[in-house]
Each structure stands twice: as structure tokens, then as C-alpha cells.
Design an enzyme around this catalytic site. Structure first.
Site, PDB file in Angstrom:
ATOM      1  N   ARG A 180      84.098 -21.133 -70.859  1.00  0.00           N
ATOM      2  CA  ARG A 180      83.476 -22.329 -70.244  1.00  0.00           C
ATOM      3  C   ARG A 180      83.457 -22.325 -68.720  1.00  0.00           C
ATOM      4  O   ARG A 180      82.485 -22.816 -68.138  1.00  0.00           O
ATOM      5  CB  ARG A 180      84.161 -23.602 -70.768  1.00  0.00           C
ATOM      6  CG  ARG A 180      83.625 -23.976 -72.113  1.00  0.00           C
ATOM      7  CD  ARG A 180      84.162 -25.256 -72.682  1.00  0.00           C
ATOM      8  NE  ARG A 180      83.763 -25.309 -74.072  1.00  0.00           N
ATOM      9  CZ  ARG A 180      84.583 -25.389 -75.110  1.00  0.00           C
ATOM     10  NH1 ARG A 180      85.883 -25.472 -74.930  1.00  0.00           N
ATOM     11  NH2 ARG A 180      84.111 -25.398 -76.335  1.00  0.00           N
ATOM     12  N   GLU A 215      77.993 -24.260 -75.350  1.00  0.00           N
ATOM     13  CA  GLU A 215      79.444 -23.969 -75.293  1.00  0.00           C
ATOM     14  C   GLU A 215      80.277 -25.246 -75.332  1.00  0.00           C
ATOM     15  O   GLU A 215      81.249 -25.403 -74.598  1.00  0.00           O
ATOM     16  CB  GLU A 215      79.782 -23.081 -74.103  1.00  0.00           C
ATOM     17  CG  GLU A 215      79.130 -21.726 -74.266  1.00  0.00           C
ATOM     18  CD  GLU A 215      79.793 -20.601 -73.525  1.00  0.00           C
ATOM     19  OE1 GLU A 215      80.927 -20.768 -73.066  1.00  0.00           O
ATOM     20  OE2 GLU A 215      79.144 -19.554 -73.420  1.00  0.00           O
ATOM     21  N   GLY A 270      59.615 -33.654 -53.296  1.00  0.00           N
ATOM     22  CA  GLY A 270      58.483 -34.508 -53.652  1.00  0.00           C
ATOM     23  C   GLY A 270      57.554 -33.839 -54.665  1.00  0.00           C
ATOM     24  O   GLY A 270      58.000 -33.126 -55.558  1.00  0.00           O
ATOM     25  N   PHE A 278      77.367 -13.472 -79.232  1.00  0.00           N
ATOM     26  CA  PHE A 278      78.351 -14.210 -80.034  1.00  0.00           C
ATOM     27  C   PHE A 278      77.616 -15.208 -80.918  1.00  0.00           C
ATOM     28  O   PHE A 278      76.813 -16.009 -80.430  1.00  0.00           O
ATOM     29  CB  PHE A 278      79.329 -14.949 -79.101  1.00  0.00           C
ATOM     30  CG  PHE A 278      80.293 -15.812 -79.847  1.00  0.00           C
ATOM     31  CD1 PHE A 278      81.337 -15.252 -80.568  1.00  0.00           C
ATOM     32  CD2 PHE A 278      80.155 -17.187 -79.845  1.00  0.00           C
ATOM     33  CE1 PHE A 278      82.213 -16.047 -81.283  1.00  0.00           C
ATOM     34  CE2 PHE A 278      81.034 -17.996 -80.547  1.00  0.00           C
ATOM     35  CZ  PHE A 278      82.061 -17.426 -81.274  1.00  0.00           C
ATOM     36  N   LEU A 280      77.983 -18.188 -83.627  1.00  0.00           N
ATOM     37  CA  LEU A 280      78.730 -19.213 -84.349  1.00  0.00           C
ATOM     38  C   LEU A 280      77.776 -20.251 -84.942  1.00  0.00           C
ATOM     39  O   LEU A 280      77.835 -20.573 -86.132  1.00  0.00           O
ATOM     40  CB  LEU A 280      79.707 -19.898 -83.365  1.00  0.00           C
ATOM     41  CG  LEU A 280      80.391 -21.171 -83.851  1.00  0.00           C
ATOM     42  CD1 LEU A 280      81.408 -20.858 -84.938  1.00  0.00           C
ATOM     43  CD2 LEU A 280      81.089 -21.879 -82.677  1.00  0.00           C
ATOM     44  N   GLU A 284      75.001 -22.739 -86.471  1.00  0.00           N
ATOM     45  CA  GLU A 284      74.050 -22.718 -87.594  1.00  0.00           C
ATOM     46  C   GLU A 284      73.280 -24.032 -87.577  1.00  0.00           C
ATOM     47  O   GLU A 284      73.650 -24.964 -86.861  1.00  0.00           O
ATOM     48  CB  GLU A 284      74.813 -22.572 -88.921  1.00  0.00           C
ATOM     49  CG  GLU A 284      75.600 -21.273 -88.998  1.00  0.00           C
ATOM     50  CD  GLU A 284      76.424 -21.146 -90.276  1.00  0.00           C
ATOM     51  OE1 GLU A 284      76.251 -21.980 -91.197  1.00  0.00           O
ATOM     52  OE2 GLU A 284      77.243 -20.216 -90.336  1.00  0.00           O
TER      53      GLU A 284
HETATM   54  C1  LIG Z   1      69.747 -22.069 -75.058  1.00  0.00           C
HETATM   55  C2  LIG Z   1      70.898 -22.112 -76.017  1.00  0.00           C
HETATM   56  C3  LIG Z   1      71.681 -20.977 -76.215  1.00  0.00           C
HETATM   57  C4  LIG Z   1      72.724 -20.993 -77.137  1.00  0.00           C
HETATM   58  N1  LIG Z   1      73.463 -19.848 -77.338  1.00  0.00           N
HETATM   59  C5  LIG Z   1      74.382 -19.825 -78.342  1.00  0.00           C
HETATM   60  C6  LIG Z   1      75.073 -18.606 -78.668  1.00  0.00           C
HETATM   61  O1  LIG Z   1      74.890 -17.562 -78.014  1.00  0.00           O
HETATM   62  N2  LIG Z   1      75.932 -18.605 -79.718  1.00  0.00           N
HETATM   63  C7  LIG Z   1      76.171 -19.729 -80.460  1.00  0.00           C
HETATM   64  O2  LIG Z   1      76.948 -19.657 -81.405  1.00  0.00           O
HETATM   65  N3  LIG Z   1      75.559 -20.911 -80.151  1.00  0.00           N
HETATM   66  C8  LIG Z   1      74.673 -20.983 -79.123  1.00  0.00           C
HETATM   67  N4  LIG Z   1      74.033 -22.164 -78.805  1.00  0.00           N
HETATM   68  C9  LIG Z   1      74.339 -23.361 -79.575  1.00  0.00           C
HETATM   69  C10 LIG Z   1      75.061 -24.436 -78.773  1.00  0.00           C
HETATM   70  O3  LIG Z   1      76.395 -24.097 -78.562  1.00  0.00           O
HETATM   71  C11 LIG Z   1      74.865 -25.778 -79.516  1.00  0.00           C
HETATM   72  O4  LIG Z   1      73.506 -26.127 -79.316  1.00  0.00           O
HETATM   73  C12 LIG Z   1      75.788 -26.863 -79.003  1.00  0.00           C
HETATM   74  O5  LIG Z   1      77.117 -26.621 -79.389  1.00  0.00           O
HETATM   75  C13 LIG Z   1      75.375 -28.251 -79.519  1.00  0.00           C
HETATM   76  O6  LIG Z   1      75.151 -28.235 -80.891  1.00  0.00           O
HETATM   77  P1  LIG Z   1      73.788 -28.817 -81.467  1.00  0.00           P
HETATM   78  O7  LIG Z   1      72.676 -28.244 -80.684  1.00  0.00           O
HETATM   79  O8  LIG Z   1      73.764 -28.598 -82.922  1.00  0.00           O
HETATM   80  O9  LIG Z   1      73.823 -30.365 -81.168  1.00  0.00           O
HETATM   81  P2  LIG Z   1      74.475 -31.487 -82.102  1.00  0.00           P
HETATM   82  O10 LIG Z   1      75.849 -31.078 -82.486  1.00  0.00           O
HETATM   83  O11 LIG Z   1      73.533 -31.852 -83.174  1.00  0.00           O
HETATM   84  O12 LIG Z   1      74.576 -32.689 -81.067  1.00  0.00           O
HETATM   85  C14 LIG Z   1      73.466 -33.479 -80.679  1.00  0.00           C
HETATM   86  C15 LIG Z   1      73.931 -34.512 -79.660  1.00  0.00           C
HETATM   87  O13 LIG Z   1      74.962 -35.321 -80.240  1.00  0.00           O
HETATM   88  C16 LIG Z   1      76.114 -35.282 -79.428  1.00  0.00           C
HETATM   89  N5  LIG Z   1      77.296 -35.297 -80.293  1.00  0.00           N
HETATM   90  C17 LIG Z   1      77.566 -34.498 -81.356  1.00  0.00           C
HETATM   91  N6  LIG Z   1      78.770 -34.767 -81.856  1.00  0.00           N
HETATM   92  C18 LIG Z   1      79.303 -35.758 -81.106  1.00  0.00           C
HETATM   93  C19 LIG Z   1      80.515 -36.473 -81.115  1.00  0.00           C
HETATM   94  N7  LIG Z   1      81.477 -36.219 -82.001  1.00  0.00           N
HETATM   95  N8  LIG Z   1      80.707 -37.422 -80.172  1.00  0.00           N
HETATM   96  C20 LIG Z   1      79.753 -37.697 -79.263  1.00  0.00           C
HETATM   97  N9  LIG Z   1      78.571 -37.065 -79.194  1.00  0.00           N
HETATM   98  C21 LIG Z   1      78.343 -36.105 -80.107  1.00  0.00           C
HETATM   99  C22 LIG Z   1      76.025 -33.994 -78.645  1.00  0.00           C
HETATM  100  O14 LIG Z   1      76.708 -34.109 -77.408  1.00  0.00           O
HETATM  101  C23 LIG Z   1      74.543 -33.875 -78.419  1.00  0.00           C
HETATM  102  O15 LIG Z   1      74.188 -34.646 -77.285  1.00  0.00           O
HETATM  103  C24 LIG Z   1      73.012 -22.177 -77.857  1.00  0.00           C
HETATM  104  C25 LIG Z   1      72.241 -23.321 -77.625  1.00  0.00           C
HETATM  105  C26 LIG Z   1      71.204 -23.311 -76.736  1.00  0.00           C
HETATM  106  C27 LIG Z   1      70.405 -24.566 -76.523  1.00  0.00           C
END
Ligand SMILES: Cc1cc2nc3c(=O)[nH]c(=O)nc-3n(C[C@H](O)[C@H](O)[C@H](O)COP(=O)(O)OP(=O)(O)OC[C@H]3O[C@@H](n4cnc5c(N)ncnc54)[C@H](O)[C@@H]3O)c2cc1C
Length: 383
Positions: free
Chosen positions: A242, A363, A339, A122, A124, A126
Site C-alpha cells: 500500500r 489495494e 480552467g 497478483f 485475488l 473476483e
Molecule cells: C484498475 C484496477 C486494477 C486492479 N488490479 C488488481 C490486481 O492486480 N489484482 C487484484 O486482485 N485486484 C485488482 N483490482 C481490484 C481492486 O482491488 C478492487 O476493485 C477493490 O478492492 C474494490 O473492490 P470492488 O471493485 O469489488 O468494489 P466493492 O467491494 O464492490 O465496493 C464498492 C464500493 O463500496 C465500498 N464498500 C465496500 N465494502 C464496504 C464496507 N464494508 N464499508 C464501507 N464501504 C464499503 C467500497 O469502498 C467501494 O466504494 C484492481 C482494480 C482496478 C479498478
């Protein structure tokens, strides 16, 4: 705790445990070290009909739901959550298809997913759209006979190893998230290639890869549902999936507790096994309490998803947040109980601690999900 599994659910759970112990356990450290995709284990899972569990019977599946999927993910994660995620991502990759696909789409794609012949993914996320998923930029421009996809997706689980991708892209840029649509894209489609393969902290045997679309023509019949439904379908899909992340968290915490218990029984300091120390007992008891509480929540959320009720955003988010925070705490404490040995790669708990972290991030990060839960509380939608 008794969860009143049906005979079929118990059989599925037992089989998943058997595969985890007999097939996954001997190779988990090597897969983690080499960041190697577990092809042989995917084959084992396919031969045991594990991919059939989440597919309806009419498409050569077994007709299970979120709950059955959680049982399998939990058992695999108890031993290696990298393997569990590689398996579960295939379910995630066809959830939109299962819910909203046409009969022809389902007939074409689901039997091969059910048999495990093909994996799904899946896509989504970017580079500019993570938590803010509505900010995606990938486009799908209408053309004769289909849509032309352009853009790059990052961090995609099962990227490159999957044969079928559900990709979210904008069919109407002016409308933002409301102009997003979902497409089924086959791996060999011209214009579809793979970019960076990520090197990760944990779940290292799973593949996390960039997807690149350059003038990639996707046939009209591969649009899922109507144009503009992509974002809404995605939000619903994540509500469904989830509890699976919660199950991953419960499984790996259970594995960490068992490893910590073994160590605490065997390790002698100050003339007695560690497990005789009240402070260590307190840590182990807390671990057991929190795992069971998370398991009960995850099972309840999964059963709610399968019950047919329409809205389970809150239940699903609560289970995921609680279970993932629990797993981070439990795996960290498991390292503490073991430990210095726990810090070394010869023991499984350091891997479990690394694997746990991502359950708080993907997710829907726990912060973003707490925002969603708080929003419902503000609207007084408390049940
Ligand atoms: C190993 C791995 C596998 C993945 N697999 C998939 C996949 O199969 N398909 C897919 O589409 N995506 C996938 N993802 C993407 C994943 O869903 C995103 O990494 C996740 O949604 C967080 O987005 P980001 O990494 O851009 O973090 P960001 O959105 O940049 O967030 C960075 C930090 O800011 C915090 N933050 C952001 N907005 C807010 C807010 N409004 N209020 C408070 N805190 C906030 C977040 O909690 C986080 O701690 C994967 C990610 C990883 C690491």
C-alpha cells in the site's frame, strides 16, 4: 523537505526521473489514448535495472525494499501512473514469493523478474469478491502431483502481459478465507487463459484483464507456503504494497502541481498572470502542503515496512488513504487552475485527474481501509 536518502536511493530516484522525462513523457498521451501496454518502456526500465531494485541480491536483484520501490513509482507516476503501475504490479506479483517462497521457487522465478525478462501479477479479486476478498470462489483441488484450479479472477493488473501469476484460490471451500492458498501459475499452463480486457477511466496504458482457469493443473511445488495460508499472506502482502499506491498518488499529484504552476505562470487574465491572484496562490499552496504531507507519510510508512517490525497495517493504510485522497483533490484543483484548457486532452492534468481516482479504490478501497483503522482505534491499539 529533506528525506535523507542514501547515495544509492538518490541514484535510483534520479535514474527513474530521467527515464520518466526522456522516455515516458514523449509517449504518455499516445499510450493513454490507444490504451497501449508500454512494452518499450518496460524494456527501458529493465535495461536500467529498475526491476532488480525490489529483488534480493542472491536472486540477481539489488536488495532494495518498499522504500526504494516507492521512490521509483513516485517518479514514474509524476509523468504517467499507467506506466508506474505496470512496473509496480510486477513487484506485487512476487511479494508472496519473496516473503514465503521456497529456495527452489525463488531460484526458479526471481532472476527473470529481476532482469525484467518476465513480468509478474497478483490475482485475488473476483466478480463476487472485491472488498470482501474472503468471499473468493476460485478453487484449487488437490490431485496427484498438484492442484487443479478452476475459477475466474477479474481486474488483474498485468493480466495477459505477465508471465508469472500469484493466484489465490480455495483449497478447502468449507473453511472460506481460512481455506485459501497461494499458487505460482505460469502463463502457458494448459487450462489458463485470458478473458475480458477492461477499458478504463485512467491508468489506461496498464493492462487490466480477466484470468480464466478451467481444470488448470498447477504442480505441487508451485504452492506458496502451506495450504490455508493464502488469505493471511494476502493481507500481509497488501500491507507491504500500500505505501506503493501512496507513492503513485504523491507522484501524480506532484506532476499535476507542476503542470498547474506552469499554466498559472503563463496564463494572463485581467492583465496579469493567474499566479498573481491570491485565490489561485492559495490553491497552489494548499496543493504543495498536502503533497509534502502525503510524501512524508508514505516515506515513513515505507521505511516502517522495511524496518522489520511485524505489524504495519495501520501505518500502511493511513499513508495510502491520505495520499490517494490528497491526489484526487490536488489533481482536481490542478484542472481547475488550468480552467477550460485543463479539461482538454492537450494538457496533462485531465489524465492525472482520471489516473488519480483508482488510487482511492484499489489495494483496499479507502472506505474499507478506514474501517480497518477504526477497528484498531476501537481496540485501543493507538500508538
Ligand atoms: C484498475 C484496477 C486494477 C486492479 N488490479 C488488481 C490486481 O492486480 N489484482 C487484484 O486482485 N485486484 C485488482 N483490482 C481490484 C481492486 O482491488 C478492487 O476493485 C477493490 O478492492 C474494490 O473492490 P470492488 O471493485 O469489488 O468494489 P466493492 O467491494 O464492490 O465496493 C464498492 C464500493 O463500496 C465500498 N464498500 C465496500 N465494502 C464496504 C464496507 N464494508 N464499508 C464501507 N464501504 C464499503 C467500497 O469502498 C467501494 O466504494 C484492481 C482494480 C482496478 C479498478
Amino acid at each position: 523537505m529533506e528525506y535523507f536518502l542514501t547515495e544509492q536511493q538518490q541514484t535510483i530516484k534520479d535514474l527513474a526521473r530521467k527515464i520518466a522525462e526522456e522516455r515516458v513523457l514523449p509517449v504518455r498521451a499516445e499510450l493513454d489514448e490507444n490504451e497501449e501496454f508500454p512494452w518499450a518502456l518496460m524494456k527501458d526500465l529493465a535495461e536500467a535495472d529498475m526491476f532488480r531494485v525490489f529483488i534480493p541480491e542472491e536472486y540477481e536483484g539489488m536488495g532494495g525494499g518498499c522504500f526504494e520501490l516507492c521512490l521509483i513509482v513516485e517518479e514514474l507516476s509524476r509523468v504517467c501512473s499507467g506506466v508506474a503501475v505496470s512496473y509496480a504490479a510486477s513487484a506485487l506479483g512476487c511479494l508472496n514469493l519473496l516473503e514465503y517462497g521456497t529456495e527452489a521457487q525463488k531460484q526458479k522465478y526471481l532472476p527473470d523478474i529481476a532482469s525484467g525478462k518476465k513480468l509478474a501479477a497478483f490475482a485475488l479479486t473476483e466478480s463476487t469478491a472485491g472488498s470482501d476478498a474472503g468471499a473468493i470462489r476460485a478453487t484449487a483441488e488437490k490431485t496427484e502431483g498438484g492442484y487443479v484450479l478452476n475459477g475466474t479472477k477479474q481486474f488483474i493488473t498485468n493480466g495477459e502481459v505477465a508471465e508469472l501469476y500469484t493466484v489465490i484460490a480455495l483449497t478447502d471451500k468449507r473453511k472460506g478465507a481460512r481455506g485459501a492458498s497461494a499458487f505460482l501459475v505460469e502463463k502457458d499452463t494448459p487450462g489458463f487463459s485470458f478473458g475480458k480486457k477492461e477499458k478504463k477511466m485512467g491508468i489506461r496504458s496498464s493492462s487490466t484483464t480477466e484470468l480464466v482457469f478451467r481444470n488448470c493443473l498447477v504442480p505441487e511445488e508451485n504452492l506458496i507456503n502451506k495450504p490455508g495460508m493464502g488469505f493471511i499472506m494476502t493481507m500481509k502482502l497488501l500491507d507491504r504494497s500500500r505505501p506503493g499506491i501512496g507513492a503513485q498518488a504523491v507522484g501524480l499529484a506532484q506532476g499535476a502541481l507542476e503542470a498547474a504552476l506552469d499554466y498559472a505562470r503563463q496564463r494572463v487574465q485581467f492583465g496579469q498572470p493567474l499566479i498573481s491572484q491570491p485565490v489561485v496562490q492559495d490553491m497552489l499552496a494548499d496543493m504543495a502542503i498536502n503533497i509534502e504531507a502525503a510524501r512524508a507519510l508514505v516515506y515513513a510508512a515505507a521505511r516502517t515496512v522495511d524496518s522489520g517490525v511485524k505489524d504495519f497495517t495501520r501505518e500502511s493504510a493511513i499513508a495510502k488513504v491520505f495520499a490517494s485522497d490528497m491526489a484526487m483533490k490536488v489533481t482536481t484543483d490542478a484542472v481547475q487552475v488550468c480552467g477550460g484548457a485543463g479539461y482538454m486532452q492537450d494538457y496533462p492534468v485531465e489524465k492525472m485527474m482520471r489516473d488519480a481516482k483508482v488510487t482511492q479504490i484499489y489495494e483496499g478501497s479507502n472506505q474499507v481501509l478506514k474501517n480497518a483503522i477504526a477497528l484498531e482505534l476501537r481496540k485501543k491499539k493507538v500508538k
